[in-house]
Design an enzyme around this catalytic site. Structure first.
Site, mmCIF file in Angstrom:
data_model
loop_
_atom_site.group_PDB
_atom_site.id
_atom_site.type_symbol
_atom_site.label_atom_id
_atom_site.label_comp_id
_atom_site.label_asym_id
_atom_site.label_seq_id
_atom_site.Cartn_x
_atom_site.Cartn_y
_atom_site.Cartn_z
ATOM 1 N N ARG A 62 37.707 41.571 56.071
ATOM 2 C CA ARG A 62 36.849 42.746 55.874
ATOM 3 C C ARG A 62 35.384 42.378 55.725
ATOM 4 O O ARG A 62 34.517 43.115 56.177
ATOM 5 C CB ARG A 62 37.275 43.513 54.608
ATOM 6 N N CYS A 96 56.626 49.019 24.157
ATOM 7 C CA CYS A 96 58.083 48.896 24.015
ATOM 8 C C CYS A 96 58.781 49.137 25.349
ATOM 9 O O CYS A 96 59.832 48.545 25.625
ATOM 10 C CB CYS A 96 58.592 49.867 22.964
ATOM 11 N N ASP A 142 32.709 46.216 42.563
ATOM 12 C CA ASP A 142 34.160 46.394 42.562
ATOM 13 C C ASP A 142 34.716 46.681 41.183
ATOM 14 O O ASP A 142 35.908 46.547 40.959
ATOM 15 C CB ASP A 142 34.843 45.162 43.150
ATOM 16 N N ASN A 143 33.856 47.083 40.219
ATOM 17 C CA ASN A 143 34.381 47.424 38.900
ATOM 18 C C ASN A 143 33.474 48.452 38.231
ATOM 19 O O ASN A 143 32.266 48.509 38.471
ATOM 20 C CB ASN A 143 34.532 46.182 38.020
ATOM 21 N N ALA A 154 32.763 43.264 50.756
ATOM 22 C CA ALA A 154 32.950 44.047 51.979
ATOM 23 C C ALA A 154 31.854 45.091 52.145
ATOM 24 O O ALA A 154 31.226 45.190 53.202
ATOM 25 C CB ALA A 154 34.325 44.703 51.960
ATOM 26 N N LYS A 212 28.909 33.915 48.191
ATOM 27 C CA LYS A 212 28.879 35.081 49.061
ATOM 28 C C LYS A 212 27.451 35.532 49.373
ATOM 29 O O LYS A 212 27.116 35.829 50.529
ATOM 30 C CB LYS A 212 29.651 36.240 48.418
ATOM 31 N N ASP A 219 25.387 38.255 43.917
ATOM 32 C CA ASP A 219 26.847 38.256 43.758
ATOM 33 C C ASP A 219 27.220 36.904 43.182
ATOM 34 O O ASP A 219 26.775 35.872 43.688
ATOM 35 C CB ASP A 219 27.547 38.484 45.106
#
Length: 1077
Positions: free
Chosen positions: A536, A653, A597-598, A499, A549, A525
């Protein structure tokens, strides 16, 4: 989508919820004036003139139903922001956009992607070469065509579910009545007040928006009617807390568990539920609170006569609607009220721009045009008009009319710049969504913005602004031809084509970046296009699904500007691709633009930019929020200099035995899905492919994890092996019994409801919730749906076809009834992990090696009974395919578990958001973010700006909030008469020996006691044997000791040196590059 890491140092507003265009006058090729004042030519007539053209894309087969269903695959990221109700309101809204230059088309793009019912494009004028600086749908072939007609086809491609039509004649009042929202770009105040008066008094009111971009200045006005209700003022989910106690006093005091800080504020309304003892609080009545602390608050209520609190209870914020009383433009111009501030260093700027835009409007009215770029005479005339208006303001008169600022406004007033259009297009697009739905707080009512810091620092001669019969003439009229040449010759690396990447490529193409003979834009990419991207990532179409992309985006960007020199790659940027993005690649770059994006990839690119001293323009979005960070060599800190705290993870847990919210249930559900359907089948295949090597690896590990993995493989091939679809149904039914009945019964047996801890406190105290086992029923649709999804996926792992009857409730219910479910007997010696710090659920002390040998013997017997070619299918979780049953199973797992623990259940879409870790995303905030970044691009490529000229931005369109601040400078380390920052790298040439390197550092007053390369130690002063290396070349030590493989193009090796000064104090020094050739 592109999530951001919010940097706390750029947030100036305490109210932040997070820590961390048009041309009214144009020129011909020779510079002579062509009158196109008020290019949309708006007039409110009682009838349509004979020259009016109406064209609807319905003629091209677009059937837009009033009862249109939400395409969740397409809009999933947007649904995560807006929700279904807002989307339904959008689908019922008709929007008019008048003025189809750069700003108008950006607004249209964003609301078409959002998915309104219809968008009508209005413009009476034709495309000119000047328009190509800011409008991405126009090409040279469109020059001379009506702007609306030239826009409609490409805009319709963005979303075929939206009816896009055109109007090319004068508008009438009757036509305005067809719309819920009207947006006017490039319209005089006189005509705007006339139109807004009609819209304001209309029943129901028609939301009116006036937006303008003039060079590096922009204005926005909103009038949504006399009484507009905002249903959600901030876009955040209602906050909640788990109650620990409630006092019997006046006023009542409520404390909550310290599991998570309360997000309430004084004056909030809250409701209570599940409270035991003080049941009076469970009446559902909203109650006001005060004295909010991190884990407590006070009720504005007397609880002294209520029942005594025993246990339990949830307190949840009640979000209240807000009614806004908008003033019509006619009144608001005289009494604008409070302005929405964007830059806290320009606190007095909005009132001045309010005056300046009125002065510019009067100049246009008097001269029939806007000021010429570079014309001192026009600039002075504008100043005189502003002074005259200011004198008539009485008590509201400004003390100073900034003539320098007005001069900048005059020079750029005829230009629509793409970054400004992109930024305002995002903001205005979001205001349209607010007007249609009541979702988020509108701008109330004026918003002004400028970015004069983007202008070149050196004064420009008037000849710099002269038109060149170029598509960049509008931009040249603001920045001059010299900076335009720098833009065209820039070598840019855009990392990511999602985007943000699509918006950046569009912006850069329109700006002319990398469009010169020396310029080049590289985009990379490694992802392919999916359907969910289309809402988007606007350069992609449905026929591009499955394609790379970067390739599709590059082709589309070249279609916007054929001169763009662009190279598309499909490589991930990381250490593994340094042969692709090598030293030469980085050294030849002018600037890097992140569209990632990371965080891991961001940090790597940041490290490369620091190493090669390249500017990095960083940005990210999260729903309606966005941030930008400028990383400029030697001027600012780098991206990695500040980190957000890690997200809090629920203890193992809690997730496995004591969940108390749906997130815990979904985390467990996805873990079980991956274990059952992906990891275990993959382990089975690994064993069957090479049993000897597999068992060798298991014995080498020899731990509880290896034992448990082998146990699951044996179970899958032995007692749980499926040979028919009925076997898969049996497996699914028994899984239900194990998960939602037997395990809960065992937990309740081990820890009964009245159990106590070693200190005598109730074991089942908040936030723990005492569970109840489920009784399977074939008449319960959720039970049957779980069995259906689980059995179909189990069959897929074994390659068993799914019969059609298994997809029907009746057929499946009949088959389930044939399953024999063994009675459950609780284990008296069962061990259940309750330690929140535990990282594994295996607690039993056993001889792992012996168990592994026993399991291997079973596996050998299993393998002998299998066909040699037998393999299972490992199913990888795919959240965006609604037909694959993945989310059906995960939602079923989570909701049945939630039912066990009396936790509110969620629908499949909400489950997908959480379990699929979907990042909420909308087109508006993405467009806005890239506009902000590209305004900084001008500064970077000009090359002479100081740190105080740059801006980091945090914005939240939901509030709305804009917070711009100067970037933080890099940390400076000083030693004797030297200083350095993270941007410095020391270089030693001549292929030195280790001794020569130590002597070189000694000359700087530094005593090196440790030298490392990668993860290997080349030298440590404490190790006597390392002194034998003194006469060896550093590069040879790197090769022999550290095992460094130097590619053919590399001429140096980097070492990290730990040093002390003469006082034995550690000194952090830069990375040292030792050149050997």
């Amino acid at each position: 989508m592109e999530p951001f890491v919010v940097k706390e140092n750029i947030i100036a507003s305490a109210s932040s919820p997070m820590k961390k265009r048009r041309i009214d006058h144009t020129e011909s090729a020779d510079g002579s004036a062509i009158n196109a004042s008020n290019s949309s030519s708006i007039g409110l007539n009682n009838s349509i003139g004979g020259n009016d053209t109406v064209m609807s894309m319905a003629e091209f087969g677009n059937d837009n139903s009033n009862n249109q269903e939400i395409d969740e695959d397409l809009h999933s990221r947007q649904l995560a922001v807006y929700g279904r109700e807002t989307m339904r309101k959008l689908f019922a809204s008709n929007v008019l956009i008048s003025g189809m230059q750069g700003l108008g088309v950006e607004i249209a793009k964003n609301i078409i992607l959002a998915g309104v019912k219809s968008v009508t494009l209005h413009d009476e004028n034709v495309v000119e070469l000047w328009d190509l600086s800011s409008n991405f749908v126009f090409t040279e072939e469109d020059i001379g065509k009506n702007r609306a007609l030239a826009s409609v086809h490409k805009l319709q491609e963005l979303n075929n579910a939206v009816a896009v039509s055109t109007l090319t004649g004068k508008l009438t009042k009757e036509q305005l009545s067809d719309f819920q929202v009207v947006v006017f770009v490039d319209i005089s105040f006189e005509k705007a007040t006339e139109i807004d008066d009609y819209c304001h008094s209309h029943q129901p009111p028609i939301a009116f928006i006036k937006a303008d971009v003039r060079g590096l200045f922009g204005s926005l006005f909103c009038d949504f009617g006399p009484h507009f209700t905002v249903l959600d003022v901030d876009g955040e989910e209602p906050h909640s807390g788990i109650i620990a106690s409630v006092s019997n006093e006046n006023p009542g005091f409520v404390s909550c568990v310290d599991d998570e800080r309360l997000e309430f504020e004084d004056g909030n309304l809250v409701v209570f539920s599940e409270v035991e003892g003080m049941t009076e609080l469970n009446d559902g009545k909203p109650r006001k609170i005060k004295n909010v602390k991190p884990f407590s608050f006070t009720l504005e209520e007397d609880t002294s006569s209520y029942g005594q609190y025993m246990k339990g209870g949830i307190v949840t914020q009640v979000k209240q609607p807000k009614v806004l009383n908008f003033k019509p433009l006619r009144e608001a111009l005289k009494d604008p009220g409070d302005f929405l501030l964007s830059d806290f260093s320009k606190f007095d700027r909005p009132p001045l721009l309010h005056l300046a835009f009125q002065a510019l409007d009067r100049f246009s009215s008097q001269a029939g045009r806007f000021p010429f770029a570079g014309s001192e005479e026009d600039a002075q005339k504008l100043v005189e008009i502003a002074v005259d208006i200011n004198e008539g303001l009485g008590d509201a008169r400004l003390e100073d009319v900034n003539s320098k600022l007005l001069r900048h406004l005059a020079f750029g007033s005829r230009a629509v710049l793409n970054p400004m259009a992109a930024m305002f297009g995002g903001i205005v697009g979001q205001e349209v969504v607010k007007a249609c739905s009541g979702k988020f707080h509108p701008i109330f009512q004026f918003f002004y913005f400028d970015s004069v810091e983007s202008l070149p620092k050196e004064p420009l001669d008037a000849s710099e602004f002269r038109p060149q019969n170029s598509r960049y003439d509008a931009q040249i009229s603001v920045f001059g031809s010299t900076l335009q040449k720098k833009l065209e010759d820039a070598r840019v690396f855009v990392v990511g084509a999602g985007a943000l990447g699509c918006e950046f490529l569009k912006n850069l193409a329109l700006m002319g970046v990398s469009c010169g003979t020396q310029g080049k834009l590289t985009v990379t990419d490694d992802d392919v296009i999916e359907k969910s991207n289309l809402s988007r990532q606007f350069l992609f179409r449905d026929w591009n699904i499955g394609q790379a992309k970067s390739t599709v985006a590059a082709t589309a960007a070249a279609g916007i500007n054929s001169r763009l020199n662009i190279d598309a790659l499909q490589n991930r940027v990381g250490p593994e691709t340094e042969n692709v993005f090598d030293d030469s690649f980085w050294e030849n770059l002018t600037v890097v633009v992140n569209a990632l994006d990371n965080v891991t990839a961001r940090l790597y690119v940041d490290s490369r930019c620091v190493y090669f001293q390249k500017p990095l323009l960083e940005s990210g979005t999260l729903g309606a929020k966005c941030n930008t960070q400028m990383v400029i060599p030697h001027l600012t800190e780098n991206y990695g200099a500040s980190r957000d705290p890690p997200e809090k993870q629920a203890p193992m847990c809690t997730v496995h035995s004591f969940p108390h919210n749906i997130d815990h249930c979904l985390t467990w559900a996805r873990s079980e899905f991956e274990g059952l359907l992906e990891k275990t089948p993959a382990e089975v295949n690994a064993y069957l492919s090479d049993p000897v090597e597999y068992m060798k690896a298991m014995r080498t590990a020899g731990d509880a994890q290896a034992r448990d993995t082998l146990g699951r493989v044996v179970e899958c091939l032995e007692k749980e092996k499926c040979n028919s679809f009925q076997d898969c149904i049996t497996w699914a039914r028994l899984r239900f019994e194990d998960y939602f009945a037997n395990r809960v019964k065992q937990l309740c047996y081990t820890f009964p409801e009245d159990a106590a801890t070693s200190t005598g406190a109730p074991f089942w105290s908040a936030p723990k919730r005492f569970p109840r086992p489920l009784q399977f029923s074939s008449t319960d649709l959720s039970h049957i749906n779980f069995v259906m999804a689980a059995s179909i996926l189990r069959a897929e792992t074994f390659g068993i076809p799914t019969p059609e009857w298994a997809k029907t409730r009746a057929g499946l219910a009949e088959a389930v009834e044939r399953v024999i479910v063994p009675d459950f007997e609780p284990k008296k010696d069962a061990t259940i992990v309750t330690d929140e710090k535990a990282t594994t659920l295996s607690t039993a002390s056993v001889d792992d090696a012996a168990v592994i040998d026993e399991l291997n013997a079973k596996l050998v017997r299993c393998r002998m009974s299998l066909q040699p070619e037998f393999r299972m299918k490992a199913i990888q979780f795919e959240k965006d395919d609604d037909t694959n049953y993945h989310m059906d199973m995960i939602a079923g797992l989570a909701n049945m578990r939630a039912r066990n623990y009396s936790v509110p259940e969620v629908d499949k879409l909400k489950a997908k958001f959480i379990a699929g870790r979907i990042i909420p995303a909308i087109a508006t905030s993405t467009a806005m973010a890239t506009g902000f970044v590209c305004l900084e691009m001008y500064k970077v490529l000009d090359g002479s700006h100081k740190v105080e000229d740059y801006r980091n931005t945090f914005a939240n369109l939901a509030l709305p909030l804009f917070s711009m601040a100067e970037p933080v400078p890099p940390k400076v380390v000083k030693h004797q008469d030297q200083s350095w920052t993270v941007w410095d790298r020391w270089v030693m040439r001549g292929n030195p020996t280790l001794r020569e390197l130590l002597d070189w550092l000694k000359e700087k007053g530094l005593n090196a006691y440790s030298i490392s390369c990668g993860s290997s130690l080349l030298y440590n002063s404490m190790f006597s044997r390392h002194k034998e290396r003194m006469n060896r070349r550093v590069v040879d030590l790197a090769r022999d000791v550290a095992g460094v493989e130097l590619p053919a193009y590399r001429r140096h090796v980097d070492v990290v040196v730990a040093c002390e000064d003469d006082n034995d104090a550690d000194v952090d020094i830069p990375l040292v590059s030792v050149y050997f050739a």
